[in-house]
Motif scaffolding. Structure first.
Motif, PDB file in Angstrom:
ATOM      1  N   ASP A  36      -2.801  -0.739  -2.455  1.00  0.00           N
ATOM      2  CA  ASP A  36      -1.395  -0.983  -2.788  1.00  0.00           C
ATOM      3  C   ASP A  36      -1.009  -0.276  -4.082  1.00  0.00           C
ATOM      4  OD1 ASP A  36      -1.024  -2.545  -0.545  1.00  0.00           O
ATOM      5  OD2 ASP A  36      -1.209  -4.458  -1.615  1.00  0.00           O
ATOM      6  N   LEU A  37      -1.902  -0.334  -5.069  1.00  0.00           N
ATOM      7  CA  LEU A  37      -1.623   0.357  -6.332  1.00  0.00           C
ATOM      8  C   LEU A  37      -1.556   1.861  -6.119  1.00  0.00           C
ATOM      9  CD1 LEU A  37      -1.165   0.331  -9.370  1.00  0.00           C
ATOM     10  CD2 LEU A  37      -3.654   0.329  -9.667  1.00  0.00           C
TER      11      LEU A  37
ATOM     12  N   TRP B 135       9.448   1.153 -10.477  1.00  0.00           N
ATOM     13  CA  TRP B 135       8.695   0.592 -11.599  1.00  0.00           C
ATOM     14  C   TRP B 135       8.241  -0.833 -11.299  1.00  0.00           C
ATOM     15  CZ3 TRP B 135       6.479   3.369 -15.094  1.00  0.00           C
ATOM     16  CH2 TRP B 135       7.017   4.606 -15.452  1.00  0.00           C
ATOM     17  N   ARG B 136       9.127  -1.604 -10.663  1.00  0.00           N
ATOM     18  CA  ARG B 136       8.780  -2.982 -10.314  1.00  0.00           C
ATOM     19  C   ARG B 136       7.619  -2.994  -9.312  1.00  0.00           C
ATOM     20  NH1 ARG B 136      11.989  -7.418  -6.886  1.00  0.00           N
ATOM     21  NH2 ARG B 136      10.691  -9.179  -7.456  1.00  0.00           N
ATOM     22  N   ARG B 137       7.679  -2.119  -8.337  1.00  0.00           N
ATOM     23  CA  ARG B 137       6.608  -2.035  -7.346  1.00  0.00           C
ATOM     24  C   ARG B 137       5.280  -1.698  -8.021  1.00  0.00           C
ATOM     25  NH1 ARG B 137       5.836   2.495  -2.634  1.00  0.00           N
ATOM     26  NH2 ARG B 137       4.188   1.421  -1.526  1.00  0.00           N
TER      27      ARG B 137
ATOM     28  N   ALA C 162       2.025  -4.191  -8.162  1.00  0.00           N
ATOM     29  CA  ALA C 162       0.737  -3.727  -7.619  1.00  0.00           C
ATOM     30  C   ALA C 162      -0.367  -3.852  -8.669  1.00  0.00           C
ATOM     31  CB  ALA C 162       0.857  -2.289  -7.123  1.00  0.00           C
ATOM     32  N   GLU C 163      -0.043  -3.517  -9.919  1.00  0.00           N
ATOM     33  CA  GLU C 163      -1.025  -3.661 -10.994  1.00  0.00           C
ATOM     34  C   GLU C 163      -1.413  -5.123 -11.192  1.00  0.00           C
ATOM     35  OE1 GLU C 163       1.173  -1.760 -14.108  1.00  0.00           O
ATOM     36  OE2 GLU C 163       0.186   0.180 -13.789  1.00  0.00           O
ATOM     37  N   ALA C 164      -0.423  -6.016 -11.132  1.00  0.00           N
ATOM     38  CA  ALA C 164      -0.697  -7.448 -11.294  1.00  0.00           C
ATOM     39  C   ALA C 164      -1.545  -7.977 -10.134  1.00  0.00           C
ATOM     40  CB  ALA C 164       0.617  -8.226 -11.391  1.00  0.00           C
TER      41      ALA C 164
ATOM     42  N   ARG D  80      -5.271  -9.710 -10.428  1.00  0.00           N
ATOM     43  CA  ARG D  80      -5.602 -11.022  -9.850  1.00  0.00           C
ATOM     44  C   ARG D  80      -6.760 -10.915  -8.867  1.00  0.00           C
ATOM     45  NH1 ARG D  80      -0.039 -11.414  -9.569  1.00  0.00           N
ATOM     46  NH2 ARG D  80      -0.075 -10.950  -7.345  1.00  0.00           N
ATOM     47  N   ALA D  81      -6.725  -9.890  -8.006  1.00  0.00           N
ATOM     48  CA  ALA D  81      -7.782  -9.721  -7.004  1.00  0.00           C
ATOM     49  C   ALA D  81      -9.131  -9.446  -7.681  1.00  0.00           C
ATOM     50  CB  ALA D  81      -7.435  -8.590  -6.043  1.00  0.00           C
ATOM     51  N   ALA D  82      -9.130  -8.628  -8.728  1.00  0.00           N
ATOM     52  CA  ALA D  82     -10.378  -8.334  -9.436  1.00  0.00           C
ATOM     53  C   ALA D  82     -10.934  -9.594 -10.092  1.00  0.00           C
ATOM     54  CB  ALA D  82     -10.147  -7.244 -10.479  1.00  0.00           C
TER      55      ALA D  82
END
Length: 127
Positions: A32-33, A54-56, A60-62, A66-68
């Motif tokens: 996604d990122l 920018w929001r996307r 994606a970074e957030a 969270r996943a990491a």
């Protein structure tokens, strides 16, 4: 020419597939990122990224963060009641071992504080 034996060696084991499945949320977040970053590159050619681009990217970074954190917080594979066999040494220099379950093929590392291994000492403090 490949034989059936060679082809079987190329296939992932059940343990390999289980590890991939366990990390899939992290893999999906990384994809996604990557998609968001590619969209930003294309937007640069079309006058620059929009607020939505920018929001996307931020979302994606957030998601990736969270996943990491979730994957990193999961305990390592531990087999209870299965026969574990030594398959190698960890290379940490303290005689710690890599163990494989003969039932499911899962592997785990045994760092031993008793041998002076710093990883074993920190794990015993956490437990």
């Amino acid at each position: 020419m490949t034989t059936d034996h060679d082809a079987a060696m190329l296939e992932p084991t059940a343990a390999d597939l289980a590890a991939i499945e366990a990390e899939w949320p992290l893999i999906a977040a990384e994809l996604d990122l990557l998609d968001a970053e590619i969209a930003m590159l294309y937007a640069a050619d079309d006058g620059g990224p929009t607020a939505l681009d920018w929001r996307r990217l931020r979302r994606a970074e957030a998601r990736l963060t969270r996943a990491a954190a979730e994957v990193g917080a999961r305990p390592a594979h531990v087999c209870h009641g299965h026969l574990l066999v030594e398959v190698g040494m960890t290379g940490c220099g303290y005689g710690c071992k890599i163990l494989r379950c003969q039932t499911c093929g899962g592997e785990q590392v045994s760092h031993r504080a008793v041998y002076g291994c710093p990883a074993g000492k920190s794990a015993s403090r956490v437990a």
